[in-house]
Scaffold this motif. Structure first.
Motif, mmCIF file in Angstrom:
data_model
loop_
_atom_site.group_PDB
_atom_site.id
_atom_site.type_symbol
_atom_site.label_atom_id
_atom_site.label_comp_id
_atom_site.label_asym_id
_atom_site.label_seq_id
_atom_site.Cartn_x
_atom_site.Cartn_y
_atom_site.Cartn_z
ATOM 1 N N GLU A 1 28.401 74.884 40.139
ATOM 2 C CA GLU A 1 28.623 75.116 41.453
ATOM 3 C C GLU A 1 29.618 75.650 41.853
ATOM 4 O O GLU A 1 29.668 76.346 42.949
ATOM 5 C CB GLU A 1 28.232 73.640 42.067
ATOM 6 C CG GLU A 1 26.951 72.949 42.029
ATOM 7 C CD GLU A 1 26.970 71.759 42.514
ATOM 8 O OE1 GLU A 1 27.924 71.409 43.134
ATOM 9 O OE2 GLU A 1 25.914 70.861 42.166
ATOM 10 N N PHE A 2 30.694 75.427 41.357
ATOM 11 C CA PHE A 2 32.016 75.877 41.680
ATOM 12 C C PHE A 2 32.101 77.569 41.346
ATOM 13 O O PHE A 2 32.588 78.063 42.357
ATOM 14 C CB PHE A 2 33.313 75.191 41.175
ATOM 15 C CG PHE A 2 34.771 75.858 41.254
ATOM 16 C CD1 PHE A 2 35.330 75.579 42.502
ATOM 17 C CD2 PHE A 2 35.161 76.853 40.598
ATOM 18 C CE1 PHE A 2 36.664 76.089 42.919
ATOM 19 C CE2 PHE A 2 36.237 77.470 40.912
ATOM 20 C CZ PHE A 2 36.944 76.963 41.916
ATOM 21 N N SER B 1 30.627 71.947 33.364
ATOM 22 C CA SER B 1 29.734 70.717 33.994
ATOM 23 C C SER B 1 28.809 71.515 34.967
ATOM 24 O O SER B 1 28.978 72.659 35.560
ATOM 25 C CB SER B 1 30.807 69.825 34.553
ATOM 26 O OG SER B 1 31.431 70.406 35.520
ATOM 27 N N ASN B 2 27.894 70.589 35.504
ATOM 28 C CA ASN B 2 27.000 71.029 36.756
ATOM 29 C C ASN B 2 28.048 71.506 38.007
ATOM 30 O O ASN B 2 27.674 72.263 38.631
ATOM 31 C CB ASN B 2 26.059 69.977 37.015
ATOM 32 C CG ASN B 2 25.008 69.649 35.913
ATOM 33 O OD1 ASN B 2 24.850 70.887 35.423
ATOM 34 N ND2 ASN B 2 24.487 68.576 35.698
ATOM 35 N N ARG B 3 29.017 70.512 38.076
ATOM 36 C CA ARG B 3 29.924 70.851 39.093
ATOM 37 C C ARG B 3 30.593 72.199 38.832
ATOM 38 O O ARG B 3 31.087 72.827 39.895
ATOM 39 C CB ARG B 3 30.907 69.678 39.227
ATOM 40 C CG ARG B 3 31.790 69.687 40.461
ATOM 41 C CD ARG B 3 32.583 68.168 40.390
ATOM 42 N NE ARG B 3 33.862 68.391 41.056
ATOM 43 C CZ ARG B 3 33.709 68.123 42.412
ATOM 44 N NH1 ARG B 3 32.718 67.876 43.022
ATOM 45 N NH2 ARG B 3 35.067 68.044 43.209
ATOM 46 N N ALA C 1 29.116 72.339 46.583
ATOM 47 C CA ALA C 1 29.836 71.304 46.547
ATOM 48 C C ALA C 1 31.203 71.571 47.043
ATOM 49 O O ALA C 1 31.561 72.408 47.213
ATOM 50 C CB ALA C 1 29.917 70.976 44.897
ATOM 51 N N ARG C 2 31.862 70.486 47.475
ATOM 52 C CA ARG C 2 33.258 70.590 48.050
ATOM 53 C C ARG C 2 34.172 70.160 46.960
ATOM 54 O O ARG C 2 33.789 69.290 46.179
ATOM 55 C CB ARG C 2 33.549 69.651 49.103
ATOM 56 C CG ARG C 2 32.729 70.091 50.230
ATOM 57 C CD ARG C 2 33.375 69.601 51.806
ATOM 58 N NE ARG C 2 32.812 70.295 52.690
ATOM 59 C CZ ARG C 2 33.384 70.371 53.700
ATOM 60 N NH1 ARG C 2 34.518 69.696 54.127
ATOM 61 N NH2 ARG C 2 32.762 71.056 54.792
ATOM 62 N N PHE C 3 35.301 71.057 46.783
ATOM 63 C CA PHE C 3 36.245 70.827 45.553
ATOM 64 C C PHE C 3 37.555 70.468 46.166
ATOM 65 O O PHE C 3 37.801 70.742 47.224
ATOM 66 C CB PHE C 3 36.266 72.092 44.656
ATOM 67 C CG PHE C 3 34.844 72.377 44.275
ATOM 68 C CD1 PHE C 3 34.318 71.901 42.977
ATOM 69 C CD2 PHE C 3 34.064 73.333 44.848
ATOM 70 C CE1 PHE C 3 32.979 72.091 42.654
ATOM 71 C CE2 PHE C 3 32.950 73.806 44.397
ATOM 72 C CZ PHE C 3 32.442 73.052 43.614
ATOM 73 N N GLN D 1 39.403 67.712 37.359
ATOM 74 C CA GLN D 1 38.484 67.974 38.471
ATOM 75 C C GLN D 1 37.089 67.657 38.265
ATOM 76 O O GLN D 1 36.343 68.093 39.086
ATOM 77 C CB GLN D 1 38.723 69.301 39.239
ATOM 78 C CG GLN D 1 40.140 69.410 39.739
ATOM 79 C CD GLN D 1 40.322 68.803 41.137
ATOM 80 O OE1 GLN D 1 39.425 69.044 41.889
ATOM 81 N NE2 GLN D 1 41.575 68.143 41.559
ATOM 82 N N GLY D 2 36.519 67.853 37.058
ATOM 83 C CA GLY D 2 35.154 67.562 36.569
ATOM 84 C C GLY D 2 34.333 68.857 36.588
ATOM 85 O O GLY D 2 33.171 68.974 36.796
ATOM 86 N N LEU D 3 35.133 69.923 36.359
ATOM 87 C CA LEU D 3 34.645 71.385 36.484
ATOM 88 C C LEU D 3 34.353 71.564 34.876
ATOM 89 O O LEU D 3 33.450 72.467 34.755
ATOM 90 C CB LEU D 3 35.509 72.287 37.055
ATOM 91 C CG LEU D 3 35.974 72.117 38.553
ATOM 92 C CD1 LEU D 3 36.973 73.234 39.071
ATOM 93 C CD2 LEU D 3 34.539 71.960 39.192
ATOM 94 N N ASN E 1 36.036 75.259 49.609
ATOM 95 C CA ASN E 1 35.289 75.153 48.395
ATOM 96 C C ASN E 1 36.437 75.885 47.125
ATOM 97 O O ASN E 1 36.133 75.097 46.181
ATOM 98 C CB ASN E 1 34.085 76.164 48.354
ATOM 99 C CG ASN E 1 33.231 75.675 49.040
ATOM 100 O OD1 ASN E 1 32.380 74.672 48.341
ATOM 101 N ND2 ASN E 1 32.687 75.818 50.363
#
Lengths: 211, 96
Positions: free
Chosen positions: B77-78, B72-74, A205-207, B55-57, A30
């Motif tokens: 979550e991260f 972002s939503n991602r 989520a996986r990153f 990475q879309g973060l 993660n």
């Protein structure tokens, strides 16, 4: 019966270590954190070490029907576990294997000298020193952050160290109950390391690893 | 008193936390604002921002001829996962 009990205890250690390793690996996947990568290697090694002893004893006693178990299985398993303990100590930034203090050397060196005729006991003494180092570092961290889960980890590492010490000490009483107490103590120690896992999110989520 | 250096991961955590909790307006945080809040040099921040956007973060937007960044939503979550695993590592007396 004795073999079955030894195998069961070691297989329990295998499962506990495996679960801890999976949690740390999820964390690594993660976040891409090198610390969590080292922790996952550490717990997987500990798990594999227990597994080698547990499955080895089971196969030799139940499948192959050996009357006397090979000591190299025990030595191999303990060696793999020691790699795991090394990575825990390494994560704390171990700088040198022995501090220069003469007093410390006087305590630590006999652990290497006394069992010099046995690889197994050398490995145990190395594990013991690494675990004591990890315990002390974790206690120091607790004094800084005062988190309850940190004291559980310190207790867990301390019990693992005690388990290794008892296992090493069983050289004096080879056929006694010390070995069972040693493995049981180590499993309780691994169990104490479970406490921080309650804070880990299992879903998410996986990153990528490029972060 | 010992100096404690932040790890790469904790700097990312600080940037994402700033982008989530401390943005000055709806359009997001400027690079100057992030430099000040995350306490990091421009050169290093630029590289990290490129990575986080790829990475879309983080979401990048151009407004008033200046790049602005929003989480972002991602990224949320991260950040949540990061905080959980940071607690896990803290319990071992380690930093991720």
């Amino acid at each position: 019966m004795e073999f079955v009990l030894e195998s069961a205890l070691n297989l329990l250690g295998f499962v506990v270590g495996l679960v801890l390793g999976i949690f740390a690996y999820i964390g690594f996947k993660n976040t891409g954190s090198p610390t969590l990568f080292r922790l996952s290697i550490s717990f997987f090694s500990i798990s594999i070490g227990f597994g080698v002893v547990g499955f080895g004893f089971l196969i030799e006693s139940l499948v192959l029907g050996y009357a006397k178990l090979d000591t190299w299985i025990q030595t191999l398993g303990l060696g793999i576990q020691t790699i795991g303990y090394f990575f825990i100590a390494f994560s704390h930034g171990i700088k040198s294997f022995f501090p220069k203090s003469r007093y410390f050397k006087s305590i630590a060196m006999p652990l290497f000298i006394i069992p010099g005729n046995s690889i197994e006991h050398i490995i145990r003494s190395i594990s013991f020193i690494l675990l004591v180092y990890g315990t002390i570092e974790t206690i120091l961290s607790y004094m800084e952050n005062r988190k309850r889960s940190t004291i559980f980890v310190a207790a867990g590492l301390g019990l693992l160290a005690l388990g290794e010490f008892l296992g090493w000490y069983s050289i004096v009483f080879p056929k006694s109950v010390l070995y069972f107490i040693s493995v049981s103590t180590k499993i309780v120690g691994l169990g104490a390391l479970f406490v921080p896992i309650s804070q880990v999110p299992l879903r998410g989520a996986r990153f990528g690893n490029n972060i | 008193m010992a100096i404690t250096y932040r790890t790469h991961m904790s700097i990312i955590g600080d940037i994402l936390s700033t982008a989530r909790d401390e943005v000055p307006d709806e359009s997001g945080a400027s690079i100057t604002y992030l430099i000040r809040k995350a306490n990091i040099s421009y050169a290093r921040l630029s590289k990290i921002l490129d990575t986080l956007v790829s990475q879309g973060l983080l979401e990048q937007s151009n407004s008033d001829r200046a790049c602005k960044y929003r989480i972002s939503n991602r990224g949320r979550e991260f950040l949540q996962a990061y905080r959980g695993f940071r607690e896990f590592a803290d319990s071992f007396g380690l930093r991720i």
